[in-house]
Design an enzyme around this catalytic site. Structure first.
Site, PDB file in Angstrom:
ATOM      1  N   LYS A 193      30.004  -6.583 -18.498  1.00 15.51           N
ATOM      2  CA  LYS A 193      31.037  -6.271 -17.591  1.00 15.51           C
ATOM      3  C   LYS A 193      32.265  -6.594 -17.796  1.00 15.51           C
ATOM      4  CE  LYS A 193      27.406  -6.762 -13.953  1.00 15.51           C
ATOM      5  NZ  LYS A 193      26.596  -7.412 -13.135  1.00 15.51           N
ATOM      6  N   LYS A 222      26.204   5.215 -12.823  1.00 18.85           N
ATOM      7  CA  LYS A 222      27.183   5.295 -12.034  1.00 18.85           C
ATOM      8  C   LYS A 222      28.636   5.209 -12.812  1.00 18.85           C
ATOM      9  CE  LYS A 222      27.403   1.214  -9.390  1.00 18.85           C
ATOM     10  NZ  LYS A 222      25.797   0.975  -9.745  1.00 18.85           N
ATOM     11  N   LYS A 268      22.107   7.399 -20.772  1.00 16.84           N
ATOM     12  CA  LYS A 268      21.225   6.820 -19.447  1.00 16.84           C
ATOM     13  C   LYS A 268      22.002   7.105 -18.340  1.00 16.84           C
ATOM     14  CE  LYS A 268      20.532   2.461 -17.686  1.00 16.84           C
ATOM     15  NZ  LYS A 268      21.263   1.884 -16.539  1.00 16.84           N
TER      16      LYS A 268
HETATM   17  P1  ADP Z   1      24.012   1.993 -12.430  1.00 19.68           P
HETATM   18  O1  ADP Z   1      23.520   1.969 -13.787  1.00 19.68           O
HETATM   19  O2  ADP Z   1      24.118   3.344 -11.712  1.00 19.68           O
HETATM   20  O3  ADP Z   1      25.213   1.387 -12.136  1.00 19.68           O
HETATM   21  P2  ADP Z   1      22.615  -0.056 -11.340  1.00 19.68           P
HETATM   22  O4  ADP Z   1      22.872  -1.091 -12.491  1.00 19.68           O
HETATM   23  O5  ADP Z   1      23.156  -0.591 -10.067  1.00 19.68           O
HETATM   24  O6  ADP Z   1      22.614   1.335 -11.781  1.00 19.68           O
HETATM   25  O7  ADP Z   1      20.897  -0.161 -11.207  1.00 19.68           O
HETATM   26  C1  ADP Z   1      20.275  -0.486 -10.114  1.00 19.68           C
HETATM   27  C2  ADP Z   1      18.667  -0.314 -10.300  1.00 19.68           C
HETATM   28  O8  ADP Z   1      18.312   0.997 -10.794  1.00 19.68           O
HETATM   29  C3  ADP Z   1      18.276  -1.218 -11.398  1.00 19.68           C
HETATM   30  O9  ADP Z   1      16.801  -1.916 -11.053  1.00 19.68           O
HETATM   31  C4  ADP Z   1      18.179  -0.439 -12.628  1.00 19.68           C
HETATM   32  O10 ADP Z   1      17.303  -0.805 -13.533  1.00 19.68           O
HETATM   33  C5  ADP Z   1      17.889   0.976 -12.101  1.00 19.68           C
HETATM   34  N1  ADP Z   1      18.317   1.892 -12.872  1.00 19.68           N
HETATM   35  C6  ADP Z   1      19.819   2.496 -13.133  1.00 19.68           C
HETATM   36  N2  ADP Z   1      19.852   3.461 -13.735  1.00 19.68           N
HETATM   37  C7  ADP Z   1      18.543   3.947 -14.043  1.00 19.68           C
HETATM   38  C8  ADP Z   1      18.234   4.697 -15.057  1.00 19.68           C
HETATM   39  N3  ADP Z   1      18.879   5.701 -15.559  1.00 19.68           N
HETATM   40  N4  ADP Z   1      16.744   4.953 -15.327  1.00 19.68           N
HETATM   41  C9  ADP Z   1      16.079   3.996 -14.567  1.00 19.68           C
HETATM   42  N5  ADP Z   1      16.275   3.048 -13.979  1.00 19.68           N
HETATM   43  C10 ADP Z   1      17.846   2.834 -13.543  1.00 19.68           C
END
Ligand code: ADP
Ligand code: TRP
Length: 321
Positions: free
Chosen positions: A110, A193, A190
């Protein structure tokens, strides 16, 4: 069995969140006593606009319900409705070595992404451990990125038990499904957001179609056979299409004569149809916010009863009472 997980209300849900976190959580509500919370204290480490945070929390609650969470089976609550979690985080921080926090990948990632290196971000693992331990959680389903946080939680619970008595805290088991594939984003990385490559779960048809049209493809001419290996379009299609539809698309890729525009249209149609029930339920809930707020209020009451019980036990064990 107490099952617990948290999601940060940090933006609109995308289909990566759906397949990686939301759907597995909803499926687990039949396997035990599920506690799911909206991690608003955690979200403050990455956002600072009050109105947005408030709105995101409500939206995430709606998403949980729209995706099939049944408040008769699972308890859904807002993290900050149980401020006792901050007290437990403090207690845990008294046994938490600096080195443990300094080794946290999530913190380092982060900071590398440009977030402020403040105390909340650094202490995130102790608050997350408190989230889990406050409810005597036994099983914690999380994504791979949270593995280290779970190890830290177990470590801190073990230290408390060593110092203050074996039965002070329940040591949780993580559930990390290696098989949960990472959902690819529109650009093939991947979906996240932070990469501006997401396909939202819900929204208006026109902008969503535009998003699907952005999925990366190569420049093979319409008439030529197209490579199926490593195709982001096919990987995304697999999430919502039937096996037969996927096989048909693969055959059409190999045959040639179909353009990527055609394939993208199929992806859009499958995606739109797959999420129609979620979209409809969401629209219904948006018009019934009193119900949503009641679910959250009931959830807080249930969660608090459990939290109070555990915190009383911990306070006595450590000498605060
Ligand atoms: P982002 O990567 O969009 O910031 P978060 O880190 O807030 O998403 O993830 C929230 C949840 O969604 C976590 O449990 C994470 O493992 C799952 N997640 C996020 N992106 C993916 C993805 N591309 N494929 C599978 N699971 C995901
Ligand atoms: N850190 C988790 C994430 O970013 C969210 C979270 C906070 C959580 N507290 C938790 C997950 C407790 C499981 C258990 O995805």
């Amino acid at each position: 069995m107490r099952i617990l997980t948290g999601l940060q209300p940090s933006g609109k849900l995308h289909i990566g969140n759906y397949f990686g976190a939301m759907l597995p959580a909803v499926q687990l509500q039949d396997k035990g006593d599920a506690f799911y919370f909206l991690a608003d204290y955690h979200a403050m480490t990455s956002m600072s606009d009050a109105a947005t945070l408030r709105e995101n929390v409500q939206n995430l609650a709606i998403d949980f319900l729209a995706c099939g969470l049944d408040p008769e089976k699972a308890t859904i609550f807002r993290q900050s409705d149980i401020p006792e979690v901050c007290e437990l985080a403090w207690i845990l921080s008294t046994v938490c070595p600096m080195g443990l926090l300094e080794r946290a990948h999530s913190y380092k990632d982060k900071i590398a992404k440009g977030l402020d290196a403040n105390h909340a971000l650094f202490a995130y693992p102790t608050l997350m451990a408190a989230d889990i331990l406050l409810y005597d959680s036994e099983l914690v389903p999380v994504g791979k990125d949270q593995k280290q946080h779970l190890e830290m939680t177990r470590d801190l619970a073990g230290k408390i038990n060593d110092r203050f008595g074996e039965n002070t805290l329940v040591i949780p088991e993580p559930q990390i499904k290696e098989s949960t594939a990472v959902v690819p984003g529109l650009d093939g990385q991947k979906m996240s957001k932070s990469y501006n490559n997401t396909l939202p779960l819900c929204g208006a048809q026109k902008p969503l179609r535009k998003q699907v049209m952005r999925i990366v493809t190569d420049s093979t001419p319409v008439e030529d056979p197209k490579p199926t290996e490593g195709s982001t379009l096919i990987d995304i299609y697999k999430l919502f299409a039937s096996e037969a539809e996927v096989q048909q698309m693969i055959a059409d890729y190999q045959a040639g004569g179909f353009g990527y525009g055609d394939f993208k249209q199929r992806v859009f149609d499958a995606y739109w149809e797959y999420f129609t029930p979620v979209r409809e339920k969401r629209a219904e809930l948006e018009n019934n916010l009193d119900y949503v707020n009641q679910v959250i209020a009931d959830g807080a009451q249930k969660a608090r009863a459990e939290a109070t019980k555990v915190l009383d036990r911990v306070r006595k064990a450590v000498g605060l009472r």
